[in-house]
Write a protein that holds these residues in place. Structure first.
Motif, PDB file in Angstrom:
ATOM      1  N   GLY A  26      49.945  50.178  20.634  1.00 43.45           N
ATOM      2  CA  GLY A  26      51.293  50.053  21.087  1.00 43.45           C
ATOM      3  C   GLY A  26      52.348  49.503  20.186  1.00 43.45           C
ATOM      4  N   TYR A  27      53.225  48.523  20.903  1.00 39.96           N
ATOM      5  CA  TYR A  27      54.269  47.872  20.163  1.00 39.96           C
ATOM      6  C   TYR A  27      54.700  46.895  21.348  1.00 39.96           C
ATOM      7  CZ  TYR A  27      57.277  51.680  22.656  1.00 39.96           C
ATOM      8  OH  TYR A  27      57.796  52.306  23.501  1.00 39.96           O
ATOM      9  N   GLY A  28      55.432  45.561  20.707  1.00 41.40           N
ATOM     10  CA  GLY A  28      55.705  44.668  21.559  1.00 41.40           C
ATOM     11  C   GLY A  28      56.925  43.686  20.588  1.00 41.40           C
ATOM     12  N   GLY A  29      57.321  42.778  21.494  1.00 39.59           N
ATOM     13  CA  GLY A  29      58.324  41.976  20.922  1.00 39.59           C
ATOM     14  C   GLY A  29      58.560  40.650  21.549  1.00 39.59           C
ATOM     15  N   PHE A  87      64.361  38.971  38.283  1.00 44.95           N
ATOM     16  CA  PHE A  87      64.666  40.389  38.130  1.00 44.95           C
ATOM     17  C   PHE A  87      66.213  40.699  37.601  1.00 44.95           C
ATOM     18  CE2 PHE A  87      67.300  38.561  41.816  1.00 44.95           C
ATOM     19  CZ  PHE A  87      68.388  39.314  41.833  1.00 44.95           C
ATOM     20  N   VAL A  88      67.029  39.543  37.355  1.00 43.98           N
ATOM     21  CA  VAL A  88      68.152  39.632  36.654  1.00 43.98           C
ATOM     22  C   VAL A  88      67.679  39.635  35.025  1.00 43.98           C
ATOM     23  CG1 VAL A  88      70.196  38.779  36.022  1.00 43.98           C
ATOM     24  CG2 VAL A  88      69.700  38.876  38.162  1.00 43.98           C
ATOM     25  N   ILE A  89      66.841  38.390  34.726  1.00 44.23           N
ATOM     26  CA  ILE A  89      66.341  38.174  33.614  1.00 44.23           C
ATOM     27  C   ILE A  89      65.720  39.237  32.860  1.00 44.23           C
ATOM     28  CG2 ILE A  89      64.904  36.827  32.253  1.00 44.23           C
ATOM     29  CD1 ILE A  89      65.149  34.882  34.356  1.00 44.23           C
ATOM     30  N   GLU A  90      64.899  40.059  33.524  1.00 40.58           N
ATOM     31  CA  GLU A  90      64.231  41.015  32.936  1.00 40.58           C
ATOM     32  C   GLU A  90      64.720  42.512  33.148  1.00 40.58           C
ATOM     33  OE1 GLU A  90      62.467  40.684  30.760  1.00 40.58           O
ATOM     34  OE2 GLU A  90      61.597  38.674  30.908  1.00 40.58           O
ATOM     35  N   GLY A  91      65.097  42.667  34.811  1.00 41.65           N
ATOM     36  CA  GLY A  91      65.476  43.978  35.040  1.00 41.65           C
ATOM     37  C   GLY A  91      66.882  44.308  34.636  1.00 41.65           C
ATOM     38  N   PHE A  92      67.918  43.565  34.551  1.00 45.98           N
ATOM     39  CA  PHE A  92      69.278  43.768  34.083  1.00 45.98           C
ATOM     40  C   PHE A  92      69.106  43.950  32.558  1.00 45.98           C
ATOM     41  CE2 PHE A  92      70.104  43.049  38.462  1.00 45.98           C
ATOM     42  CZ  PHE A  92      71.704  43.210  38.621  1.00 45.98           C
ATOM     43  N   THR A  93      68.211  43.070  32.093  1.00 46.42           N
ATOM     44  CA  THR A  93      68.008  43.108  30.514  1.00 46.42           C
ATOM     45  C   THR A  93      67.591  44.803  30.268  1.00 46.42           C
ATOM     46  OG1 THR A  93      67.863  40.975  30.096  1.00 46.42           O
ATOM     47  CG2 THR A  93      66.881  42.514  28.552  1.00 46.42           C
ATOM     48  N   ASP A  94      66.593  45.133  30.951  1.00 50.48           N
ATOM     49  CA  ASP A  94      65.909  46.404  30.962  1.00 50.48           C
ATOM     50  C   ASP A  94      66.923  47.555  30.829  1.00 50.48           C
ATOM     51  OD1 ASP A  94      63.434  47.499  29.444  1.00 50.48           O
ATOM     52  OD2 ASP A  94      62.995  48.140  31.292  1.00 50.48           O
ATOM     53  N   TYR A  95      67.777  47.425  31.900  1.00 46.73           N
ATOM     54  CA  TYR A  95      68.924  48.441  32.032  1.00 46.73           C
ATOM     55  C   TYR A  95      69.829  48.355  30.913  1.00 46.73           C
ATOM     56  CZ  TYR A  95      73.291  49.951  34.165  1.00 46.73           C
ATOM     57  OH  TYR A  95      74.477  50.782  34.429  1.00 46.73           O
ATOM     58  N   MET A 135      63.091  29.938  28.808  1.00 44.28           N
ATOM     59  CA  MET A 135      62.524  31.087  29.229  1.00 44.28           C
ATOM     60  C   MET A 135      62.222  32.121  27.878  1.00 44.28           C
ATOM     61  SD  MET A 135      63.422  34.667  29.160  1.00 44.28           S
ATOM     62  CE  MET A 135      65.026  34.515  28.681  1.00 44.28           C
ATOM     63  N   ARG A 136      61.300  32.735  28.058  1.00 45.17           N
ATOM     64  CA  ARG A 136      60.807  33.476  26.744  1.00 45.17           C
ATOM     65  C   ARG A 136      60.226  34.689  27.398  1.00 45.17           C
ATOM     66  NH1 ARG A 136      56.390  34.527  25.842  1.00 45.17           N
ATOM     67  NH2 ARG A 136      55.524  35.604  24.112  1.00 45.17           N
ATOM     68  N   THR A 137      60.745  35.801  26.580  1.00 43.09           N
ATOM     69  CA  THR A 137      60.411  37.088  27.077  1.00 43.09           C
ATOM     70  C   THR A 137      59.561  37.951  26.100  1.00 43.09           C
ATOM     71  OG1 THR A 137      62.435  37.089  28.384  1.00 43.09           O
ATOM     72  CG2 THR A 137      61.240  39.069  28.245  1.00 43.09           C
ATOM     73  N   VAL A 138      58.653  38.490  26.663  1.00 46.50           N
ATOM     74  CA  VAL A 138      57.972  39.444  25.607  1.00 46.50           C
ATOM     75  C   VAL A 138      57.818  40.603  26.525  1.00 46.50           C
ATOM     76  CG1 VAL A 138      55.910  39.741  24.128  1.00 46.50           C
ATOM     77  CG2 VAL A 138      56.847  37.302  24.584  1.00 46.50           C
ATOM     78  N   LEU A 139      57.954  41.967  25.913  1.00 47.55           N
ATOM     79  CA  LEU A 139      57.641  43.297  26.241  1.00 47.55           C
ATOM     80  C   LEU A 139      56.912  44.111  25.590  1.00 47.55           C
ATOM     81  CD1 LEU A 139      61.189  43.793  27.789  1.00 47.55           C
ATOM     82  CD2 LEU A 139      58.904  43.646  29.193  1.00 47.55           C
ATOM     83  N   PRO A 140      55.487  43.754  25.374  1.00 48.14           N
ATOM     84  CA  PRO A 140      54.615  44.832  24.448  1.00 48.14           C
ATOM     85  C   PRO A 140      54.475  45.994  25.340  1.00 48.14           C
ATOM     86  CG  PRO A 140      53.349  42.876  25.147  1.00 48.14           C
ATOM     87  CD  PRO A 140      54.694  42.714  25.634  1.00 48.14           C
ATOM     88  N   VAL A 147      63.960  46.714  20.572  1.00 54.23           N
ATOM     89  CA  VAL A 147      65.054  45.788  20.007  1.00 54.23           C
ATOM     90  C   VAL A 147      66.085  45.556  20.964  1.00 54.23           C
ATOM     91  CG1 VAL A 147      66.689  45.471  18.105  1.00 54.23           C
ATOM     92  CG2 VAL A 147      64.352  46.314  17.777  1.00 54.23           C
ATOM     93  N   ALA A 148      66.417  46.817  21.741  1.00 57.66           N
ATOM     94  CA  ALA A 148      67.660  46.667  22.789  1.00 57.66           C
ATOM     95  C   ALA A 148      67.265  45.777  23.566  1.00 57.66           C
ATOM     96  CB  ALA A 148      67.941  48.085  23.295  1.00 57.66           C
ATOM     97  N   HIS A 149      66.244  45.708  24.244  1.00 54.20           N
ATOM     98  CA  HIS A 149      65.725  44.715  25.370  1.00 54.20           C
ATOM     99  C   HIS A 149      65.502  43.305  24.806  1.00 54.20           C
ATOM    100  CE1 HIS A 149      63.447  43.628  29.084  1.00 54.20           C
ATOM    101  NE2 HIS A 149      63.202  42.726  28.335  1.00 54.20           N
TER     102      HIS A 149
END
Length: 577
Positions: free
Chosen positions: A275-278, A327-335, A1-6, A306-308
Motif C-alpha cells: 500500500g501507501y501511507g503518509g 470528524f473535522v480534523i480527518e473528515g473535512f480534511t479528506d473532503y 495532533m498528528r495524522t497518518v493515513l496509510p 498528498v492532498a490529505h
C-alpha cells in the motif's frame, strides 16, 4: 495532533487504516526565573555502519537544573528512546555533572551552579527492526540508516528542554559524499557541515534526509518545497513531479498562504509490505508507496495522499482541535483530499459524486457498528477500533459536503469558513478549539436551524439520517441496497487473513483477522489468488467458507451479503464549482 493515513491494498481497491496518535511529549515550564533564551546547540555525528547517531548538546543560559523530554509517541508504534548506555553531562571546566533519566522519556541535568553544560548520548537507529514496529504497519515513518542514505526523525533522536524560550541549532556530520537535507533555514549556508535552525515544531518532530536521494524541487505561493525519493522509490519521480506540485499549489491558495516557508515530502525506503501511507511532521512529511503497486494506483494514491496530508499542515500551523472535533480534523480534511484534485481536473464530476455516495454509505455502516455518536468516535475509540476511525473519516466527509453546500446557499463556502475557524487568534496551546467553538461559528454563518441540524447529526447515537439532512438543503440523495463486489476486501498471508476492510464482503460475513481459510465456495484454497478466484464464483447465491479460527474449524454458509448504497446526484458537484 498528528495524522497518518496509510492505505493498504485490498485487491484492486484501497482501505484506510487508523494510525493517528499525537507526537506527544511532556510540556511543563522549567522551574526558576529565566533571564533570557536557552541556547541548545546540537551536533549529530552519524555512523551508518553501526546504525548509531552520537549527539553532543551544548547548553547555555542555564539558571538551575533542567529537564529535557523525548517525544513519548511520534508514530503509531510507541518506542522508548533507543539510547545506548547512559547520557553524560560535563561543566565547561570538564567536571562531571549529575545527569539522570527519571523515566525513559526524560533527561535531567544539574549544572551545579554553572550556566553552561555539555550533554552527550548515542541513539541506535534500528527502529524499523524492533518488535513494536514489525507488528505495526507504519515502518515508513520510523528512522533508519543504510549504507548509502538514511532518514532521521528529531523526535526519535533528541529531547527538547523544558524552557519557554529555546534558541536551537542543529549541525549534522555525515560520511564523505553524503548530503544533508533539512526543512529549516541554514544559519551560515557556506559553513561545513551546515548549521540548521529549526523552529519549535521542527525541533520536536521533523525529518532530516541524509545521503543519496532523488530530488525534485519547486515553489508554490511562497512555499519552497523539496520532494525526496529514497533508493527504491525512483519510479515515483515522474508521478510526483506531475501530481504533487499542482496539489500543493492549490492548497497553499486554499489556505490563504503557506503555513511554513519550507517543506519536505520524503518518500523513504519502502519497508512497509503493502500500500501507501503518509504522516505530516513539523515542516516535513514521511511518505511511503509500495514498489509493486500498479502505475494507475500509484498515481491516484499519491495524489489523494498528498492532498490529505498536506491539508493537515494548515490546521496544525494554527490550532489543535480537541478530540471531539476529530470528524473535522480527518473528515473535512479528506473532503478536500478529493475536492482539490477534482478542482484541478484530475477526476470527473461523476466519479466525485460516486465517491461522495460511497462515503455516506461507509459512514452509516461504521457508525452502526460503532454504536456511539460521531463526537465520541474521535476519542480513545478512534485508536482502538476501525469503526470509530472510519466513522470520523467518512462521517466527517459527509458533513463537510453538507456544510459546503449549506454555506454556498448563504453566499459563502467551506474554504472561507475554515479560514475563519483555523485562523481564529483565540487559539493557543492552552486554548484549543472545541465542539462548542465549532457550534458558535456554525450558528453565526448558517443560523440556528441548520447549525442545530449538523450538531444533532454529530451527537446522534443511532447514526446520521443523510437523506433527511441533505433534504434540508433541497438535495436529494437516494439510499439503497446492492450486492457487494465479489471480493473479500481483505489482505492475506498465504490463506490467513491479516487485514479486513470493515466495509467489505469478508467483514460482512463475519471473517476476522487471524482466520485461516481452507475452502471457499467448494474449492480448496492455497493462496490469496485462489481465495479471490473462488470468492468470485459463489454457489447458488451463497458464500460458503470453511476456516480455522484458533483451534476451531468453522463453516460460514450465508447468502451473498448486500451493502448499503447512497447515490449523490452529479448536479451536486456542479454546486461546488
Amino acid at each position: 495532533m498528528r495524522t497518518v493515513l496509510p492505505m493498504v491494498r485490498v485487491g484492486a481497491t484501497a482501505a484506510l487504516l487508523a494510525l493517528v496518535p499525537s507526537c506527544a511529549s511532556r510540556s511543563a515550564a522549567a522551574p526558576g526565573e529565566r533571564s533570557g533564551p536557552l541556547r541548545y546547540d546540537l551536533r549529530l555525528d552519524v555512523a551508518p555502519a553501526e546504525e548509531l547517531v552520537h549527539v553532543t548538546a551544548e547548553l547555555e543560559g542555564l539558571t538551575g537544573p533542567l529537564t529535557l523530554d523525548f517525544a513519548e509517541q511520534y508514530a503509531f508504534a510507541r518506542l522508548e528512546p533507543r539510547l545506548v548506555g547512559d547520557a553524560r553531562a560535563t561543566a565547561p571546566d570538564g567536571r562531571p555533572l549529575a545527569c539522570t533519566r527519571p523515566d525513559p522519556y526524560e533527561l535531567w541535568v544539574d549544572p551545579d551552579g554553572a550556566t553552561e553544560a555539555t550533554l552527550t548520548w548515542s541513539v541506535r537507529v534500528d527502529h524499523r527492526r524492533t518488535q513494536e514496529v514489525e507488528t505495526a504497519f507504519d515502518h515508513y515513518e520510523h528512522p533508519y540508516l543504510a549504507a548509502d542514505h538514511g532518514m532521521l526523525l528529531t523526535a526519535a533522536i533528541f529531547p527538547v528542554p523544558r524552557h519557554p524560550d529555546i534558541n536551537a541549532t542543529v549541525r549534522i556530520v555525515v560520511p564523505e559524499g553524503w548530503q544533508v537535507t533539512a526543512p529549516w533555514p541554514q544559519v551560515e549556508p557556506e559553513v561545513e557541515p551546515p548549521v540548521w535552525r529549526p523552529d519549535p515544531r521542527g525541533l520536536r518532530n521533523d525529518i532530516v534526509a541524509l545521503g543519496q536521494w532523488t530530488r525534485v524541487e519547486g515553489s508554490a505561493g511562497g512555499l519552497d518545497y523539496a520532494i525526496l525519493l529514497a533508493p527504491g522509490q525512483e519510479r515515483l519521480a515522474e508521478v510526483v513531479a506531475d501530481r504533487l506540485p499542482p496539489v500543493v499549489e492549490a492548497e497553499v491558495e486554499l489556505f490563504g498562504g503557506a503555513p511554513q516557508p519550507k517543506y519536505m515530502f520524503v518518500f523513504g525506503r519502502p519497508d512497509t509490505p503493502q500500500g501507501y501511507g503518509g504522516s505530516p511532521k513539523g515542516n516535513s512529511m514521511a511518505l511511503f508507496v509500495s514498489p509493486d503497486l500498479p502505475d494507475d494506483f500509484v498515481r491516484e494514491g499519491v495524489t489523494h495522499l498528498v492532498a490529505h496530508e498536506y491539508h493537515h499542515t494548515w490546521m496544525k500551523a494554527r490550532c489543535e482541535p480537541l478530540d471531539e472535533l476529530r470528524f473535522v480534523i480527518e473528515g473535512f480534511t479528506d473532503y478536500y483530499a478529493y475536492l482539490v484534485p477534482w478542482r484541478l481536473g484530475m477526476t470527473s464530476d461523476e466519479r466525485l459524486a460516486t465517491t461522495f455516495g460511497g462515503k455516506l454509505a461507509e459512514a452509516e455502516v461504521s457508525l452502526s457498528r460503532f454504536g456511539k455518536d460521531l463526537a465520541r468516535a474521535g476519542g480513545p475509540d478512534f485508536f482502538a477500533g476501525r469503526d470509530a476511525y472510519t466513522a470520523c473519516y467518512s462521517g466527517g466527509l459527509g458533513l463537510a459536503l453538507w456544510t459546503d453546500l449549506a454555506l454556498r446557499d448563504v453566499g459563502s463556502d467551506l474554504d472561507r469558513f475554515l479560514r475563519a475557524f483555523y485562523g481564529d487568534e483565540e487559539w493557543s496551546a492552552s486554548r484549543r478549539p472545541s465542539l462548542a467553538d465549532w457550534e458558535a461559528l456554525l450558528r453565526q454563518e448558517l443560523g440556528d436551524e441548520l447549525a442545530e441540524a449538523q450538531l444533532d447529526a454529530v451527537s446522534a447515537a443511532d447514526g446520521i439520517d443523510w437523506v433527511g439532512l441533505f433534504g434540508l438543503l433541497d438535495v436529494e440523495v437516494e439510499r439503497g441496497e446492492a450486492p457487494f463486489e465479489r471480493t473479500p476486501r481483505a489482505n492475506f498471508d498465504g490463506t490467513t487473513v491479516t487485514f479486513l476492510d470493515g466495509g467489505g464482503a469478508g467483514a460482512a460475513i463475519g471473517l476476522q483477522p487471524g482466520d485461516r481459510l481452507l475452502e471457499v465456495n467448494g474449492r480448496d484454497v492455497a493462496d490469496e489468488a485462489s481465495i479471490r478466484a473462488a470468492w468470485a464464483a459463489p454457489e447458488d447465491g451463497r458464500i460458503v467458507v470453511t476456516l480455522e479460527r484458533g483451534n476451531e474449524r468453522l463453516v460460514v454458509d450465508v447468502p451473498e451479503p448486500t451493502a448499503t448504497t447512497y447515490r449523490v446526484p452529479t448536479g451536486v458537484v456542479d454546486l461546488l464549482r
